[in-house]
Design an enzyme around this catalytic site. Sequence first.
Site, PDB file in Angstrom:
ATOM      1  N   HIS A  16       0.867  -1.184   0.000  1.00 19.11           N
ATOM      2  CA  HIS A  16       0.000   0.000   0.000  1.00 19.11           C
ATOM      3  C   HIS A  16       0.902   1.232   0.000  1.00 19.11           C
ATOM      4  CE1 HIS A  16      -4.068   1.796   1.172  1.00 19.11           C
ATOM      5  NE2 HIS A  16      -3.236   2.828   1.056  1.00 19.11           N
ATOM      6  N   HIS A  26       1.415   4.948  -2.191  1.00 12.81           N
ATOM      7  CA  HIS A  26       0.935   5.886  -3.197  1.00 12.81           C
ATOM      8  C   HIS A  26       2.102   6.608  -3.861  1.00 12.81           C
ATOM      9  CE1 HIS A  26      -3.432   5.779  -2.304  1.00 12.81           C
ATOM     10  NE2 HIS A  26      -3.017   5.431  -1.084  1.00 12.81           N
ATOM     11  N   GLY A  51      -9.626   7.977  -2.062  1.00 15.10           N
ATOM     12  CA  GLY A  51     -10.331   9.231  -1.853  1.00 15.10           C
ATOM     13  C   GLY A  51     -11.174   9.214  -0.598  1.00 15.10           C
ATOM     14  N   HIS A  55      -9.587   1.087  -0.496  1.00 21.10           N
ATOM     15  CA  HIS A  55      -9.502   1.858   0.736  1.00 21.10           C
ATOM     16  C   HIS A  55     -10.869   1.805   1.423  1.00 21.10           C
ATOM     17  CE1 HIS A  55      -6.029   3.601  -1.303  1.00 21.10           C
ATOM     18  NE2 HIS A  55      -5.687   4.228  -0.190  1.00 21.10           N
ATOM     19  N   GLU A  92     -11.236   3.405   6.886  1.00 19.99           N
ATOM     20  CA  GLU A  92     -10.164   4.262   7.383  1.00 19.99           C
ATOM     21  C   GLU A  92     -10.756   5.440   8.147  1.00 19.99           C
ATOM     22  OE1 GLU A  92      -6.303   6.798   5.713  1.00 19.99           O
ATOM     23  OE2 GLU A  92      -7.860   6.139   4.319  1.00 19.99           O
ATOM     24  N   ASP A 131       1.940   3.615   3.084  1.00 15.92           N
ATOM     25  CA  ASP A 131       0.910   4.526   2.576  1.00 15.92           C
ATOM     26  C   ASP A 131       1.572   5.612   1.729  1.00 15.92           C
ATOM     27  OD1 ASP A 131      -1.604   5.402   2.024  1.00 15.92           O
ATOM     28  OD2 ASP A 131      -2.032   6.207   4.007  1.00 15.92           O
TER      29      ASP A 131
END
Length: 355
Positions: free
Chosen positions: A27, A29, A185, A212, A215, A293
Amino acid sequence: MNTQQIVPEGEKGIWEKIHSLPKTDLHCHLDGSLRVSTLMELAENYNVKLPSNDAAQLRKYLTCEDHCESLPDYLTRFDLTLSVLQKPEALERVAYELAEDASKENIRWLEVRYSPILHLEEGMRTMDNLEAVIRGLQRAEKDFGIRGGVIVCGMRQVEPEVSVHLAELSVAYKNRGVIGFDLAGPEENYPAKDHEQAFRLVLKNNINVTIHAGEAYGAESIHQAVHYCGAHRIGHGTRLAEDGDLMNYINDHRICLEVCLTSNMQTKSVKKLSNHPFKFYRDFGLRLSINTDNRLISNTTVTDELFLAYKTFNLSLTDIKDIIIDGFKSTFMHHRERQLLVRSIAQELDEIIRL
């Protein structure tokens, strides 16, 4: 030592041991994991105004640390990083550098996620920027031996038709660098089920799914990710414990939770690290992986995240080994290949930990 965090002198040996272990990052980005020096150079090349021309000040501006108020606040940092990622050469470079940085902490398998629709301001087409990211990762594999692929992200806050387009793009690039499909998002008011058509398309084409969920919103978000969109993994999942029946289902089907401890604190998904459900999830038997992340925005590495778990939850190196193996078991690669890799990694982990 290649760490973003300050490690107490008496604990450096453990940090270095964890650093030496083969690892995954499932995970991560792309647009949250740039080098500050690269961001500054790209900004100069593309005439992008920065809030500071001092590297230390710029890092402080971009890093969330403890002053983020929420997930939406955390996400505002990406406005700046995205501003310099509107050219194919920039995307290829940052993908290559991300894989290089990951390889330096012995990450063997890296899954890089990003949304092609966020890189169209300078006239790039989605396939142009996707090919640029794939090229960067392929060059890094040749140079550093790090393997993995791209996870294409749909965005909750855009029209579902856009997610369908991104799903079609993922199908076109399956076996050409794309290994999965995601939905990212803000969760609240943007339910995953609105994007069900896109996920039906990728699932019919045998593409892996991670979403996602749970969270910044409740377990219902995870329920939709699994039962409307067919998720094989869940990004974060901090709210899963709110639904015990769903948690049993996730456990029974070995759906991995992609845990990002530092990020979860920064987005206020948990009030403090000791409140994180990680230890409860582990005791319950859930499959968990530890991930970054965003290496820049969260100012972290996989080594730092595993070390943080080790300290906070009173883990042993054997526990760390098991978590790492769960990460390899959850990679988006073919089962037969994954099975062989897990066996060799388990043996390597045992040998290093015994030293």
